[in-house]
Scaffold this motif. Structure first.
Motif, PDB file in Angstrom:
ATOM      1  N   SER A 295       0.814  -1.201   0.000  1.00 25.71           N
ATOM      2  CA  SER A 295       0.000   0.000   0.000  1.00 25.71           C
ATOM      3  C   SER A 295       0.855   1.262   0.000  1.00 25.71           C
ATOM      4  O   SER A 295       1.794   1.385   0.786  1.00 25.71           O
ATOM      5  CB  SER A 295      -0.919  -0.003   1.233  1.00 25.71           C
ATOM      6  N   VAL A 296       0.509   2.197  -0.885  1.00 25.90           N
ATOM      7  CA  VAL A 296       1.213   3.475  -0.994  1.00 25.90           C
ATOM      8  C   VAL A 296       0.177   4.593  -1.111  1.00 25.90           C
ATOM      9  O   VAL A 296      -0.781   4.473  -1.879  1.00 25.90           O
ATOM     10  CB  VAL A 296       2.144   3.510  -2.222  1.00 25.90           C
TER      11      VAL A 296
ATOM     12  N   GLU B 103       5.268   5.311  -8.012  1.00 23.94           N
ATOM     13  CA  GLU B 103       5.160   6.119  -9.227  1.00 23.94           C
ATOM     14  C   GLU B 103       3.716   6.490  -9.518  1.00 23.94           C
ATOM     15  O   GLU B 103       3.405   7.640  -9.849  1.00 23.94           O
ATOM     16  CB  GLU B 103       5.741   5.353 -10.418  1.00 23.94           C
ATOM     17  N   TRP B 104       2.825   5.528  -9.386  1.00 29.01           N
ATOM     18  CA  TRP B 104       1.411   5.778  -9.663  1.00 29.01           C
ATOM     19  C   TRP B 104       0.803   6.758  -8.657  1.00 29.01           C
ATOM     20  O   TRP B 104      -0.016   7.605  -9.013  1.00 29.01           O
ATOM     21  CB  TRP B 104       0.637   4.464  -9.658  1.00 29.01           C
ATOM     22  N   ALA B 105       1.199   6.632  -7.386  1.00 27.12           N
ATOM     23  CA  ALA B 105       0.682   7.546  -6.364  1.00 27.12           C
ATOM     24  C   ALA B 105       1.144   8.974  -6.627  1.00 27.12           C
ATOM     25  O   ALA B 105       0.370   9.934  -6.471  1.00 27.12           O
ATOM     26  CB  ALA B 105       1.120   7.094  -4.976  1.00 27.12           C
ATOM     27  N   LEU B 106       2.406   9.123  -7.018  1.00 26.37           N
ATOM     28  CA  LEU B 106       2.921  10.453  -7.349  1.00 26.37           C
ATOM     29  C   LEU B 106       2.208  11.024  -8.573  1.00 26.37           C
ATOM     30  O   LEU B 106       1.849  12.210  -8.603  1.00 26.37           O
ATOM     31  CB  LEU B 106       4.424  10.387  -7.594  1.00 26.37           C
TER      32      LEU B 106
ATOM     33  N   LEU C  71      -3.966   7.130  -3.733  1.00 23.61           N
ATOM     34  CA  LEU C  71      -3.756   5.847  -3.075  1.00 23.61           C
ATOM     35  C   LEU C  71      -3.599   4.768  -4.127  1.00 23.61           C
ATOM     36  O   LEU C  71      -4.343   4.726  -5.116  1.00 23.61           O
ATOM     37  CB  LEU C  71      -4.943   5.495  -2.179  1.00 23.61           C
ATOM     38  N   CYS C  72      -2.630   3.877  -3.910  1.00 21.85           N
ATOM     39  CA  CYS C  72      -2.448   2.715  -4.775  1.00 21.85           C
ATOM     40  C   CYS C  72      -2.089   1.532  -3.882  1.00 21.85           C
ATOM     41  O   CYS C  72      -1.083   1.582  -3.166  1.00 21.85           O
ATOM     42  CB  CYS C  72      -1.352   2.967  -5.800  1.00 21.85           C
ATOM     43  N   GLU C  73      -2.905   0.481  -3.913  1.00 24.06           N
ATOM     44  CA  GLU C  73      -2.633  -0.670  -3.063  1.00 24.06           C
ATOM     45  C   GLU C  73      -3.236  -1.925  -3.670  1.00 24.06           C
ATOM     46  O   GLU C  73      -4.169  -1.866  -4.472  1.00 24.06           O
ATOM     47  CB  GLU C  73      -3.175  -0.457  -1.644  1.00 24.06           C
ATOM     48  N   GLU C  74      -2.662  -3.058  -3.262  1.00 26.22           N
ATOM     49  CA  GLU C  74      -3.141  -4.347  -3.755  1.00 26.22           C
ATOM     50  C   GLU C  74      -2.773  -5.425  -2.762  1.00 26.22           C
ATOM     51  O   GLU C  74      -1.639  -5.489  -2.283  1.00 26.22           O
ATOM     52  CB  GLU C  74      -2.530  -4.669  -5.121  1.00 26.22           C
TER      53      GLU C  74
ATOM     54  N   ALA D 186      -1.215  12.225  -7.691  1.00 30.62           N
ATOM     55  CA  ALA D 186      -1.186  13.494  -6.959  1.00 30.62           C
ATOM     56  C   ALA D 186      -0.617  14.634  -7.797  1.00 30.62           C
ATOM     57  O   ALA D 186      -0.609  15.780  -7.346  1.00 30.62           O
ATOM     58  CB  ALA D 186      -0.366  13.333  -5.685  1.00 30.62           C
ATOM     59  N   GLU D 187      -0.122  14.297  -8.978  1.00 29.61           N
ATOM     60  CA  GLU D 187       0.458  15.269  -9.919  1.00 29.61           C
ATOM     61  C   GLU D 187       1.639  16.008  -9.302  1.00 29.61           C
ATOM     62  O   GLU D 187       1.781  17.225  -9.416  1.00 29.61           O
ATOM     63  CB  GLU D 187      -0.604  16.257 -10.391  1.00 29.61           C
ATOM     64  N   ILE D 188       2.506  15.213  -8.629  1.00 31.03           N
ATOM     65  CA  ILE D 188       3.747  15.767  -8.103  1.00 31.03           C
ATOM     66  C   ILE D 188       4.891  14.817  -8.447  1.00 31.03           C
ATOM     67  O   ILE D 188       4.674  13.706  -8.932  1.00 31.03           O
ATOM     68  CB  ILE D 188       3.691  15.990  -6.573  1.00 31.03           C
ATOM     69  N   GLU D 189       6.128  15.252  -8.150  1.00 34.32           N
ATOM     70  CA  GLU D 189       7.319  14.451  -8.380  1.00 34.32           C
ATOM     71  C   GLU D 189       8.016  14.181  -7.049  1.00 34.32           C
ATOM     72  O   GLU D 189       7.691  14.806  -6.022  1.00 34.32           O
ATOM     73  CB  GLU D 189       8.267  15.177  -9.341  1.00 34.32           C
TER      74      GLU D 189
END
Length: 221
Positions: free
Chosen positions: A14-15, A45-48, A26-29, A51-54
């Motif tokens: 989970s991230v 990478e997907w969470a960033l 949020l990205c989790e599995e 959120a449209e950030i780096e």
């Protein structure tokens, strides 16, 4: 203010990305075969992206410190440290049992008891009151006739991946306990770390990036 959260202590990889103490992405599995080493950085990478950030925009990284899977914790903590070293930002940590209990604070229960599977008849556990204050600290516990005895006349929620084992044990011990005990299968999630991480960041409760270790509780063999 952006904080990246990583929770890898259980089957749930989970991230999440929190912005000013609120969930941004949020990205989790849940993976039964613990493929965290394959998925974690992709989820970051997907969470960033969500959120449209780096990475350079992060103010801190927060990691679930355990207890839980030895391998899962190593992967999560190593990744969190790498992001902190690479970006020269603080490291925060949140107890994984707290992340389990968090969604159930301020509900109708007298106590919330997270139970995480530690194999055989053992669980990792602690006890929280309805407002999230820790009544008993995190510890390994072997289920026995005296387990949680002083709470048996209270309305209790057991939550975690060891609820089936715990429920079966108490059913065999005393069927009447089912009138008080409720069970919720769940896994720690990075979305439940956001509020506590934001508070820790603001009060500068930062970990030593070089020397921080997960909360293993037991020696790994």
């Amino acid at each position: 203010m952006h904080i990246l959260h990583i929770e890898s202590s259980s089957k749930n990889c989970s991230v999440s990305l929190g912005t000013n103490g609120k969930l941004n992405s949020l990205c989790e599995e849940i993976s039964l075969d613990f493929k965290h080493n394959e998925k974690l950085h992709t989820f970051v990478e997907w969470a960033l992206e969500g959120a449209e950030i780096e990475l350079k925009d992060l103010h801190a990284v927060s990691v679930g410190k355990g207890p839980g899977s030895y391998t899962g914790l190593r992967i999560g903590v190593a990744s969190a440290k790498g992001f902190c070293f690479g970006n020269d930002i603080p490291l925060l940590s949140i107890n994984s049992l707290y992340s389990l209990a968090f969604p159930f604070f301020h509900l109708e229960y007298d106590f919330i008891i997270p139970v995480m599977d530690a194999r055989r008849m053992e669980v990792y556990t602690c006890v929280y009151d309805p407002t999230g204050n820790e009544v008993e600290s995190t510890h390994p516990h072997v289920l026995a006739k005296s387990s949680f005895e002083k709470y048996r006349d209270k309305k209790i929620l057991f939550v975690g991946d060891a609820v089936e084992k715990t429920q079966s044990f108490f059913r065999d011990l005393d069927p009447n306990l089912q009138n008080f005990f409720t069970y919720e299968l769940s896994y720690p999630s990075a979305k439940n770390m956001i509020e506590a991480s934001f508070q820790k960041y603001n009060s500068k409760q930062w970990e030593d990036v070089a020397y921080f270790d997960p909360l293993y509780l037991k020696e790994w063999k």
